[in-house]
Design an enzyme around this catalytic site. Structure first.
Site, PDB file in Angstrom:
ATOM      1  CB  SER A 146       5.711   5.398  13.448  1.00 46.07           C
ATOM      2  OG  SER A 146       4.612   4.408  13.663  1.00 46.07           O
ATOM      3  CE1 TYR A 159       3.638   3.944  10.087  1.00 46.08           C
ATOM      4  CE2 TYR A 159       3.858   5.339   8.305  1.00 46.08           C
ATOM      5  CZ  TYR A 159       3.803   5.057   9.665  1.00 46.08           C
ATOM      6  OH  TYR A 159       3.520   6.177  10.392  1.00 46.08           O
TER       7      TYR A 159
HETATM    8  P1  NAP Z   1      -0.667  12.845   6.353  1.00 53.14           P
HETATM    9  O1  NAP Z   1      -2.090  13.465   6.906  1.00 53.14           O
HETATM   10  O2  NAP Z   1      -0.764  11.863   5.368  1.00 53.14           O
HETATM   11  O3  NAP Z   1       0.169  14.083   5.868  1.00 53.14           O
HETATM   12  C1  NAP Z   1       1.655  13.599   5.179  1.00 53.14           C
HETATM   13  C2  NAP Z   1       2.120  14.704   4.510  1.00 53.14           C
HETATM   14  O4  NAP Z   1       3.000  14.389   4.109  1.00 53.14           O
HETATM   15  C3  NAP Z   1       1.041  15.213   3.375  1.00 53.14           C
HETATM   16  O5  NAP Z   1       0.830  16.758   3.253  1.00 53.14           O
HETATM   17  C4  NAP Z   1       1.609  14.670   2.291  1.00 53.14           C
HETATM   18  O6  NAP Z   1       1.387  15.514   1.069  1.00 53.14           O
HETATM   19  C5  NAP Z   1       3.242  14.805   2.328  1.00 53.14           C
HETATM   20  N1  NAP Z   1       4.027  14.192   1.693  1.00 53.14           N
HETATM   21  C6  NAP Z   1       3.975  12.714   1.104  1.00 53.14           C
HETATM   22  N2  NAP Z   1       4.712  12.467   0.513  1.00 53.14           N
HETATM   23  C7  NAP Z   1       5.773  13.403   0.301  1.00 53.14           C
HETATM   24  C8  NAP Z   1       6.727  13.814  -0.636  1.00 53.14           C
HETATM   25  N3  NAP Z   1       7.136  12.790  -1.376  1.00 53.14           N
HETATM   26  N4  NAP Z   1       7.124  14.889  -0.662  1.00 53.14           N
HETATM   27  C9  NAP Z   1       6.688  15.907   0.178  1.00 53.14           C
HETATM   28  N5  NAP Z   1       5.746  16.008   0.921  1.00 53.14           N
HETATM   29  C10 NAP Z   1       5.267  14.525   0.818  1.00 53.14           C
HETATM   30  O7  NAP Z   1       0.098  12.219   7.711  1.00 53.14           O
HETATM   31  P2  NAP Z   1       0.465  12.758   8.978  1.00 53.14           P
HETATM   32  O8  NAP Z   1      -0.787  11.860   9.766  1.00 53.14           O
HETATM   33  O9  NAP Z   1       0.272  14.092   9.227  1.00 53.14           O
HETATM   34  O10 NAP Z   1       1.611  12.218   9.508  1.00 53.14           O
HETATM   35  C11 NAP Z   1       2.690  12.954   9.311  1.00 53.14           C
HETATM   36  C12 NAP Z   1       3.902  12.182   9.804  1.00 53.14           C
HETATM   37  O11 NAP Z   1       3.636  11.600  10.984  1.00 53.14           O
HETATM   38  C13 NAP Z   1       4.282  10.995   8.862  1.00 53.14           C
HETATM   39  O12 NAP Z   1       5.570  10.887   8.734  1.00 53.14           O
HETATM   40  C14 NAP Z   1       3.614   9.771   9.458  1.00 53.14           C
HETATM   41  O13 NAP Z   1       4.107   8.628   9.253  1.00 53.14           O
HETATM   42  C15 NAP Z   1       3.787  10.157  11.209  1.00 53.14           C
HETATM   43  N6  NAP Z   1       3.042   9.369  11.877  1.00 53.14           N
HETATM   44  C16 NAP Z   1       1.716   9.414  11.903  1.00 53.14           C
HETATM   45  C17 NAP Z   1       0.689   9.245  12.823  1.00 53.14           C
HETATM   46  C18 NAP Z   1      -0.683   9.155  12.831  1.00 53.14           C
HETATM   47  O14 NAP Z   1      -1.324   8.471  13.687  1.00 53.14           O
HETATM   48  N7  NAP Z   1      -1.211   9.996  12.043  1.00 53.14           N
HETATM   49  C19 NAP Z   1       1.439   8.479  13.829  1.00 53.14           C
HETATM   50  C20 NAP Z   1       2.893   8.280  13.917  1.00 53.14           C
HETATM   51  C21 NAP Z   1       3.466   8.899  12.706  1.00 53.14           C
HETATM   52  P3  NAP Z   1       0.339  14.816  -0.066  1.00 53.14           P
HETATM   53  O15 NAP Z   1      -1.089  15.083   0.652  1.00 53.14           O
HETATM   54  O16 NAP Z   1       0.554  15.552  -1.281  1.00 53.14           O
HETATM   55  O17 NAP Z   1       0.461  13.234   0.188  1.00 53.14           O
HETATM   56  C1  GCO Z   2      -1.676   2.000  11.424  1.00 62.09           C
HETATM   57  C2  GCO Z   2      -1.500   3.690  11.692  1.00 62.09           C
HETATM   58  C3  GCO Z   2       0.098   3.859  12.656  1.00 62.09           C
HETATM   59  C4  GCO Z   2       0.101   5.158  12.844  1.00 62.09           C
HETATM   60  C5  GCO Z   2       1.285   5.517  13.492  1.00 62.09           C
HETATM   61  C6  GCO Z   2       1.242   4.978  14.543  1.00 62.09           C
HETATM   62  O1  GCO Z   2      -2.088   1.861  10.239  1.00 62.09           O
HETATM   63  O2  GCO Z   2      -1.319   1.262  12.196  1.00 62.09           O
HETATM   64  O3  GCO Z   2      -1.500   4.325  10.583  1.00 62.09           O
HETATM   65  O4  GCO Z   2       1.115   3.442  11.537  1.00 62.09           O
HETATM   66  O5  GCO Z   2       0.047   6.096  11.329  1.00 62.09           O
HETATM   67  O6  GCO Z   2       2.351   5.400  12.564  1.00 62.09           O
HETATM   68  O7  GCO Z   2       2.476   5.529  15.559  1.00 62.09           O
END
Ligand code: NAP
Ligand code: GCO
Length: 261
Positions: A146, A159
């Protein structure tokens, strides 16, 4: 280098938490590159929803109900995937949660819940799959880090601590298992349009304007922006890339911010 080096033909990829969002996009990309797809989610109904979504994309994915924080379930799921698909060549530790709470108002339990999913689980799942990767003589682990692996901001202390730790776990797996031809790298997405960031993108939320201003590309990322980087890090084309976090952020980390006019 041959272009076939970017292919994932004959490979098996496990993407955790991939019923939707970033994980679903990465799994779709790896399928397009030739990989067989396994994914898990914590709830049966989400796995069913994910299977339907993959089928709609023409992807014959295998879905498993597994809480990635539960070591017994992870060990069982690892064995089920190997029984069903023969092996695991690629692991994407994608499952993650966030709780946006001012640190002094956050309970220790809430802090631990975030660290459990975002840091302890990648340890648990990687520990489960590495022995098989050692035995087969190769493996790829991609940890979804992230911006908060590098930066802090208000309300995301747990986080940021977890994702900072995940960057170092990535480097340590690379250090400890590189000699077995296992590459462990991270992808650091910027601000991506998924359910996890939906609260930040509601009309009128000043954070939305803030992110657009902080991003040289002046747009939110899309899950499609992560597809190519994920296939690259999963392919033989990156066999000498190890312990690296590839930021896919539209330039946020490089940019001090727009100069006052
Ligand atoms: P999301 O839409 O919240 O999806 C996360 C997924 O992980 C959901 O399917 C969730 O299932 C599952 N999950 C959560 N806890 C779990 C557990 N204990 N066991 C199995 N599955 C679990 O998140 P996303 O935005 O796609 O993000 C995916 C990854 O990218 C995460 O690691 C997040 O931190 C990272 N990330 C996201 C962003 C962003 O801007 N979106 C940026 C940087 C990094 P449930 O629906 O049941 O909770
Ligand atoms: C926040 C956002 C971020 C993104 C991502 C950025 O609240 O700042 O959720 O944390 O999810 O991790 O890289």
């Amino acid at each position: 280098m041959e272009m076939k080096d970017f292919s994932l033909e004959g490979k098996v990829a496990w993407i955790t938490g991939a019923s939707y969002g970033i994980g679903f996009a990465i799994a779709t990309a790896m399928h397009k590159a030739g990989a067989k797809i396994a994914f898990n989610d914590i709830k049966e109904e989400l796995v069913e929803k994910g299977l339907a979504a993959y089928k709609a994309e023409g992807i014959d994915a295998k879905g498993y109900v597994c809480d990635v924080t539960n070591e017994e379930q992870v060990q069982e799921t690892t064995q089920k995937i190997i029984n069903d698909l023969g092996k695991i060549d690629i692991l994407v530790n994608n499952a993650g949660i966030i709780k946006r709470i001012p640190m002094v108002e956050m309970t220790a339990k809430e802090f631990r819940q975030v660290v459990d999913v975002d840091l302890n689980a990648p340890f648990i799942v990687s520990k489960a799959v590495i022995p098989g990767m050692i035995k087969q003589g190769h493996g790829k682990i991609i940890n979804i880090c992230s911006m908060m692996s590098e930066l802090g901001r208000e309300t995301v202390s747990a986080y940021a601590a977890a994702k900072g730790g995940l960057k170092m776990l990535t480097r340590n797996i690379a250090s400890e298992y590189g000699e077995y031809n296992i590459q462990c790298n991270g992808i650091g997405p910027g601000y991506i349009e998924t359910p996890q960031t939906a609260p930040l993108r509601v009309p009128g939320n000043p954070f939305n304007e803030f992110i657009l201003a902080k991003t040289p590309a002046h747009r939110w990322g899309k899950t499609e922006d992560l597809m190519g980087p994920a296939v690259f890090l999963a392919s033989d084309a990156s066999n000498f890339v190890n312990g690296h976090v590839l930021y896919v952020d539209g330039g946020i980390l490089a940019y001090i911010g727009k100069q006052p006019q």
